[in-house]
Enzyme design. Sequence first.
Site, PDB file in Angstrom:
ATOM      1  N   ARG A 109       1.156  -8.743  14.158  1.00  0.00           N
ATOM      2  CA  ARG A 109       0.536  -7.717  13.297  1.00  0.00           C
ATOM      3  C   ARG A 109      -0.409  -8.358  12.286  1.00  0.00           C
ATOM      4  O   ARG A 109      -1.494  -7.852  12.024  1.00  0.00           O
ATOM      5  CB  ARG A 109       1.615  -6.913  12.565  1.00  0.00           C
ATOM      6  CG  ARG A 109       2.362  -5.961  13.501  1.00  0.00           C
ATOM      7  CD  ARG A 109       3.634  -5.445  12.861  1.00  0.00           C
ATOM      8  NE  ARG A 109       3.395  -4.603  11.718  1.00  0.00           N
ATOM      9  CZ  ARG A 109       4.286  -4.436  10.723  1.00  0.00           C
ATOM     10  NH1 ARG A 109       5.438  -5.066  10.734  1.00  0.00           N
ATOM     11  NH2 ARG A 109       4.003  -3.632   9.722  1.00  0.00           N
ATOM     12  N   ARG A 123      12.650  -1.954  10.416  1.00  0.00           N
ATOM     13  CA  ARG A 123      11.694  -1.489  11.422  1.00  0.00           C
ATOM     14  C   ARG A 123      11.648  -2.478  12.586  1.00  0.00           C
ATOM     15  O   ARG A 123      11.671  -3.691  12.352  1.00  0.00           O
ATOM     16  CB  ARG A 123      10.298  -1.359  10.791  1.00  0.00           C
ATOM     17  CG  ARG A 123      10.126  -0.100   9.979  1.00  0.00           C
ATOM     18  CD  ARG A 123       8.846  -0.080   9.181  1.00  0.00           C
ATOM     19  NE  ARG A 123       7.645  -0.515   9.893  1.00  0.00           N
ATOM     20  CZ  ARG A 123       6.423  -0.436   9.405  1.00  0.00           C
ATOM     21  NH1 ARG A 123       6.228   0.079   8.200  1.00  0.00           N
ATOM     22  NH2 ARG A 123       5.383  -0.863  10.091  1.00  0.00           N
ATOM     23  N   ARG A 141      -8.049   1.350  10.423  1.00  0.00           N
ATOM     24  CA  ARG A 141      -7.651  -0.020  10.759  1.00  0.00           C
ATOM     25  C   ARG A 141      -8.793  -0.730  11.479  1.00  0.00           C
ATOM     26  O   ARG A 141      -8.733  -1.947  11.682  1.00  0.00           O
ATOM     27  CB  ARG A 141      -6.464  -0.022  11.721  1.00  0.00           C
ATOM     28  CG  ARG A 141      -5.123   0.374  11.145  1.00  0.00           C
ATOM     29  CD  ARG A 141      -4.476  -0.782  10.410  1.00  0.00           C
ATOM     30  NE  ARG A 141      -3.109  -1.107  10.749  1.00  0.00           N
ATOM     31  CZ  ARG A 141      -2.035  -0.461  10.325  1.00  0.00           C
ATOM     32  NH1 ARG A 141      -2.135   0.608   9.577  1.00  0.00           N
ATOM     33  NH2 ARG A 141      -0.831  -0.884  10.643  1.00  0.00           N
ATOM     34  N   ARG A 149      12.163  -6.706   4.746  1.00  0.00           N
ATOM     35  CA  ARG A 149      12.028  -5.303   4.340  1.00  0.00           C
ATOM     36  C   ARG A 149      13.059  -4.415   5.040  1.00  0.00           C
ATOM     37  O   ARG A 149      13.316  -4.557   6.219  1.00  0.00           O
ATOM     38  CB  ARG A 149      10.613  -4.830   4.689  1.00  0.00           C
ATOM     39  CG  ARG A 149      10.364  -3.379   4.382  1.00  0.00           C
ATOM     40  CD  ARG A 149       8.895  -3.076   4.348  1.00  0.00           C
ATOM     41  NE  ARG A 149       8.260  -3.112   5.659  1.00  0.00           N
ATOM     42  CZ  ARG A 149       6.978  -2.793   5.865  1.00  0.00           C
ATOM     43  NH1 ARG A 149       6.215  -2.471   4.831  1.00  0.00           N
ATOM     44  NH2 ARG A 149       6.456  -2.843   7.057  1.00  0.00           N
ATOM     45  N   LYS A 156       0.836  -1.222   0.000  1.00  0.00           N
ATOM     46  CA  LYS A 156       0.000   0.000   0.000  1.00  0.00           C
ATOM     47  C   LYS A 156       0.861   1.260   0.000  1.00  0.00           C
ATOM     48  O   LYS A 156       0.617   2.189  -0.733  1.00  0.00           O
ATOM     49  CB  LYS A 156      -0.909   0.049   1.251  1.00  0.00           C
ATOM     50  CG  LYS A 156      -1.764  -1.151   1.491  1.00  0.00           C
ATOM     51  CD  LYS A 156      -2.678  -0.956   2.698  1.00  0.00           C
ATOM     52  CE  LYS A 156      -1.969  -0.721   4.006  1.00  0.00           C
ATOM     53  NZ  LYS A 156      -1.242  -1.853   4.574  1.00  0.00           N
TER      54      LYS A 156
HETATM   55  P1  AMP Z   1       2.090   0.584   9.452  1.00  0.00           P
HETATM   56  O1  AMP Z   1       3.320   1.347   9.070  1.00  0.00           O
HETATM   57  O2  AMP Z   1       0.859   1.041   8.742  1.00  0.00           O
HETATM   58  O3  AMP Z   1       2.292  -0.919   9.363  1.00  0.00           O
HETATM   59  O4  AMP Z   1       1.809   0.915  10.999  1.00  0.00           O
HETATM   60  C1  AMP Z   1       2.772   0.604  11.992  1.00  0.00           C
HETATM   61  C2  AMP Z   1       2.112   0.569  13.345  1.00  0.00           C
HETATM   62  O5  AMP Z   1       1.562   1.861  13.658  1.00  0.00           O
HETATM   63  C3  AMP Z   1       0.929  -0.381  13.503  1.00  0.00           C
HETATM   64  O6  AMP Z   1       1.357  -1.718  13.765  1.00  0.00           O
HETATM   65  C4  AMP Z   1       0.206   0.237  14.702  1.00  0.00           C
HETATM   66  O7  AMP Z   1       0.896  -0.018  15.897  1.00  0.00           O
HETATM   67  C5  AMP Z   1       0.356   1.727  14.405  1.00  0.00           C
HETATM   68  N1  AMP Z   1      -0.773   2.239  13.569  1.00  0.00           N
HETATM   69  C6  AMP Z   1      -0.677   2.757  12.309  1.00  0.00           C
HETATM   70  N2  AMP Z   1      -1.886   3.119  11.845  1.00  0.00           N
HETATM   71  C7  AMP Z   1      -2.769   2.829  12.822  1.00  0.00           C
HETATM   72  C8  AMP Z   1      -4.183   2.952  12.933  1.00  0.00           C
HETATM   73  N3  AMP Z   1      -4.939   3.466  11.941  1.00  0.00           N
HETATM   74  N4  AMP Z   1      -4.767   2.548  14.105  1.00  0.00           N
HETATM   75  C9  AMP Z   1      -4.042   2.055  15.128  1.00  0.00           C
HETATM   76  N5  AMP Z   1      -2.695   1.900  15.073  1.00  0.00           N
HETATM   77  C10 AMP Z   1      -2.054   2.273  13.934  1.00  0.00           C
END
Ligand code: AMP
Length: 212
Positions: free
Chosen positions: A170, A159, A89, A125, A14
């Site tokens: 996750r 990360r 989410r 990654r 994405k």
């Molecule tokens: P991502 O980079 O989108 O995989 O997000 C990394 C982490 O940020 C996730 O595993 C959550 O801990 C937090 N996070 C990002 N977006 C959200 C969201 N919309 N709601 C809750 N936690 C989020």
Amino acid sequence: MRITVFLGAPGSGKGTQAKRLAEDGLVHHFSTGDMLRAAIAAGSEIGLKAKVYIDKGELLPDDVMIELINKALNPLPDSSKVILDGFPRTVAQAEALDKSPRSRVSEAIMFEIPEEILVKRLTGRRVCKKCGSSFHVEFMPFEPGKSCQDCKGEFLYQRTDDSADVVGRRLSIFKTQNEGLLSYYSRLGNLKKIDANKQVDLIQKSLVDLMS
Ligand code: AMP
């Protein structure tokens, strides 16, 4: 505003696609994950709070995230085109967007990809600290300190939440939450799906078609 939501598991591409689609400067791309990582790097209050959840692979509370995304969307003119990546989410987050006619979602695009591919992608990654581009160790053998192919800038790093144990958590949270989101958008008639297990350029083309 015309808001497109990108749905899909962590590692489904994405972010890569949204970043490319926003390159022309005509589309605003908001990645809540990137926003939180920037807040962590800046040592802000929300960053300190976010780190605890992110390191465990858990979701931050809905009210915190809704406030964060509203702050990002509020200053934009009504004519803006927006891609949201990583938000919503949860169904509560989706409902919060739709509550205001200004931020009502026009379409949700689900990036479909087999789970075994996701695990490989996420654990391999490496991300650029400066521009956020991500690469895979298999296609760009990772050497500590190697600079980013895109911005030639900072070092690539892994990360903390891309470690094998956190990735499992996750993905399991994603599966649980995503079912609700798919039913929510499908009920509203604005759910579209894309095969995200293809070459980056081909996916980009399908997205452009879907979003036009
Ligand atoms: P991502 O980079 O989108 O995989 O997000 C990394 C982490 O940020 C996730 O595993 C959550 O801990 C937090 N996070 C990002 N977006 C959200 C969201 N919309 N709601 C809750 N936690 C989020």
